[in-house]
Design an enzyme around this catalytic site. Sequence first.
Site, mmCIF file in Angstrom:
data_model
loop_
_atom_site.group_PDB
_atom_site.id
_atom_site.type_symbol
_atom_site.label_atom_id
_atom_site.label_comp_id
_atom_site.label_asym_id
_atom_site.label_seq_id
_atom_site.Cartn_x
_atom_site.Cartn_y
_atom_site.Cartn_z
ATOM 1 N N GLU A 1 -19.732 -15.472 6.060
ATOM 2 C CA GLU A 1 -19.414 -14.797 4.801
ATOM 3 C C GLU A 1 -20.534 -13.890 4.332
ATOM 4 O O GLU A 1 -20.290 -12.908 3.616
ATOM 5 C CB GLU A 1 -19.076 -15.827 3.714
ATOM 6 C CG GLU A 1 -20.218 -16.717 3.250
ATOM 7 C CD GLU A 1 -20.383 -17.998 4.041
ATOM 8 O OE1 GLU A 1 -21.018 -18.941 3.523
ATOM 9 O OE2 GLU A 1 -19.887 -18.058 5.181
ATOM 10 N N HIS B 1 -22.806 -19.104 8.621
ATOM 11 C CA HIS B 1 -22.231 -18.630 7.357
ATOM 12 C C HIS B 1 -21.825 -17.165 7.528
ATOM 13 O O HIS B 1 -22.515 -16.257 7.039
ATOM 14 C CB HIS B 1 -23.246 -18.766 6.219
ATOM 15 C CG HIS B 1 -23.462 -20.166 5.759
ATOM 16 N ND1 HIS B 1 -22.679 -20.763 4.792
ATOM 17 C CD2 HIS B 1 -24.357 -21.107 6.147
ATOM 18 C CE1 HIS B 1 -23.100 -22.005 4.590
ATOM 19 N NE2 HIS B 1 -24.119 -22.237 5.404
ATOM 20 N N GLN C 1 -29.012 -2.258 -30.715
ATOM 21 C CA GLN C 1 -30.169 -1.648 -31.376
ATOM 22 C C GLN C 1 -31.357 -2.609 -31.388
ATOM 23 O O GLN C 1 -32.495 -2.211 -31.105
ATOM 24 C CB GLN C 1 -29.796 -1.258 -32.810
ATOM 25 C CG GLN C 1 -28.770 -0.133 -32.907
ATOM 26 C CD GLN C 1 -28.439 0.188 -34.357
ATOM 27 O OE1 GLN C 1 -29.334 0.327 -35.192
ATOM 28 N NE2 GLN C 1 -27.160 0.291 -34.668
ATOM 29 N N CYS D 1 -19.993 -23.928 8.355
ATOM 30 C CA CYS D 1 -21.147 -24.822 8.280
ATOM 31 C C CYS D 1 -20.699 -26.281 8.164
ATOM 32 O O CYS D 1 -20.275 -26.877 9.155
ATOM 33 C CB CYS D 1 -22.055 -24.405 7.129
ATOM 34 S SG CYS D 1 -23.690 -25.193 7.177
ATOM 35 N N LEU D 2 -20.738 -26.871 6.982
ATOM 36 C CA LEU D 2 -20.236 -28.230 6.800
ATOM 37 C C LEU D 2 -18.766 -28.317 7.200
ATOM 38 O O LEU D 2 -18.305 -29.364 7.662
ATOM 39 C CB LEU D 2 -20.421 -28.666 5.344
ATOM 40 C CG LEU D 2 -19.934 -30.069 4.979
ATOM 41 C CD1 LEU D 2 -20.680 -31.130 5.767
ATOM 42 C CD2 LEU D 2 -20.085 -30.313 3.484
ATOM 43 N N LYS E 1 -25.640 -7.227 -14.850
ATOM 44 C CA LYS E 1 -26.734 -6.347 -14.418
ATOM 45 C C LYS E 1 -26.677 -6.121 -12.915
ATOM 46 O O LYS E 1 -26.872 -5.006 -12.437
ATOM 47 C CB LYS E 1 -28.091 -6.953 -14.787
ATOM 48 C CG LYS E 1 -28.396 -7.058 -16.244
ATOM 49 C CD LYS E 1 -29.855 -7.395 -16.491
ATOM 50 C CE LYS E 1 -30.323 -8.656 -15.788
ATOM 51 N NZ LYS E 1 -29.656 -9.889 -16.277
ATOM 52 N N GLN F 1 -18.608 -29.267 10.727
ATOM 53 C CA GLN F 1 -18.950 -30.673 10.929
ATOM 54 C C GLN F 1 -17.789 -31.580 10.529
ATOM 55 O O GLN F 1 -17.498 -32.571 11.207
ATOM 56 C CB GLN F 1 -20.221 -30.994 10.147
ATOM 57 C CG GLN F 1 -21.436 -30.211 10.651
ATOM 58 C CD GLN F 1 -22.639 -30.303 9.734
ATOM 59 O OE1 GLN F 1 -22.664 -31.125 8.822
ATOM 60 N NE2 GLN F 1 -23.639 -29.458 9.962
#
Length: 554
Positions: free
Chosen positions: A526, A524, A205, A394-395, A25, A398
């Site tokens: 991304e 982040h 249906q 992020c991590l 969807k 670290q």
Amino acid sequence: MSQPRAEHVTKFVFVTGGVASSLGKGLTASSLGQLLTARGLKVTMQKLDPYLNVDPGTMNPFQHGEVFVTDDGAETDLDLGHYERFLNRNLSGNANVTTGQVYSEVIAKERRGEYLGDTVQVIPHITDEIKHRILTMDRPDENGVRPDIVITEIGGTVGDIESQPFLEAARQTRHDVGRENIFFIHVSLVPYLAPSGELKTKPTQHSVAALRSIGIVPDALVLRCDREVPEPLKAKIALMCDVDQEGVISCADADSIYEIPKVLHREHLDAFLIRRLDLPFRDVDWEEWDSLLRKVHEPEHELTVALVGKYIDLPDAYLSVTEAIRAGGFANNARARVKWVPSDLCQTEEGAEKELGNVDAIVVPGGFGIRGIEGKIGAVRYARTHRVPFLGLCLGLQCMVIEAARAAGITDASSTEFDPQTTEPVVSTMAEQMAAVSGEADLGGTMRLGAYPAVLDKGSVVAEAYQTLEVSERHRHRYEINNAYRQRITDGVGLKFSGTSPDGKLVEFIEYPDHPYMVATQAHPEYKSRPTKAHPLFTALVKAGLKHKNDEEK
């Protein structure tokens, strides 16, 4: 070409699903949004999620997939990532509504006495709150422009108990804004039975009958199948479901999600919707999308990028990361193949060599908790010592700092997230996060969330990638680099802290200047990548990965 109307009227499109979950969807809605945008219309999108969590921030990634963070700091459903990537625009936290948010707001209003003694019920109070949040999407954007179309995806499957208030709110919205301003799309499964060699229409249906029983008559049906649905079958479905035949859309599985807009256009869904809603339009401008599809299907280069993660059993847990890697490939006219590497397998040098010895670049993404951490650190070590292009998120940043500290002689270096009693906390809890970590405050919605600015060092690798010294990226974290260790780590192994918050207190970017490409960010990035406009850090990673591959082959 039709003429624009004198008075602006926003149209509302609802996308529902039937028969089974995970039919696509979100991708259907996103692809339609891309099509309508390419026709010159202003489109915004929204997801209604029927779970009782206020947001997905504390949900298990294995159950829910990734948490997508918006600029304004909302933790939202991963479908918002699809929306932003396909529309090429940023959305706000208003674009994701959960049952938990709705009930929390209604109960808070009841406690404040805003219902004047009414008996608070699902209808009208819950449905009114849902409608309010749907209609809120009609507000002007930062430029004062109202959308032409709001596409709202209703999560779950028709027939689910938890979805009923959202479906009822959608039905009432049609009554409130006028039937001529509403368009319902129902995505349904048409299964193929191999023993009989038949496509079966009965599930669709029944699904449409269930939708009609609650007062919603779909204007269009998108039929999901592993093959094309033939015209005679589409005609049968149109007749039995009382839908115009041109509104019955075959949407077979595609080789790439970025083909779906072309599929829907070929089936004339966009033209049918525009006519029904009497919208102004122009012909679809395919130039940018066709260029993307050429890079998807006919790349000049190939490379393999290892994604070293904790949640790889469910790839959706890293959806934005994998799409950003692929987009970095598109920007370099390359096909970036993702190799899924369980972080636990990289703890030893031998394990890392086995898993990473044949890859061209490595990505260590975000995550929480101690499991798999030593493997992520092992992947960082392998990238540093074998000079494999690397990007930490992020991590991942670290882990890169912990590995650098250990290489610099701080052998017990760790993070207070993994070892609260560590004697060398090179990564520590942010001051404002102490209450949440100790259990004295809520965990949900309390991290450092949303877009924050950073200042990059002139001449740094990251500044070269971004082509600017001031950037803004989205964040989702509780822990930060301990500034007390910065100089020792730099002196020990040459790690450069190349980007910080404007006040210089928070480390945002790090890099090894003498490495082909070894960069990490606390952010982040991304989330801001687009298929038609890759994020600079991923573009640079793939570029370095291609060079590494060519050098290895010589």
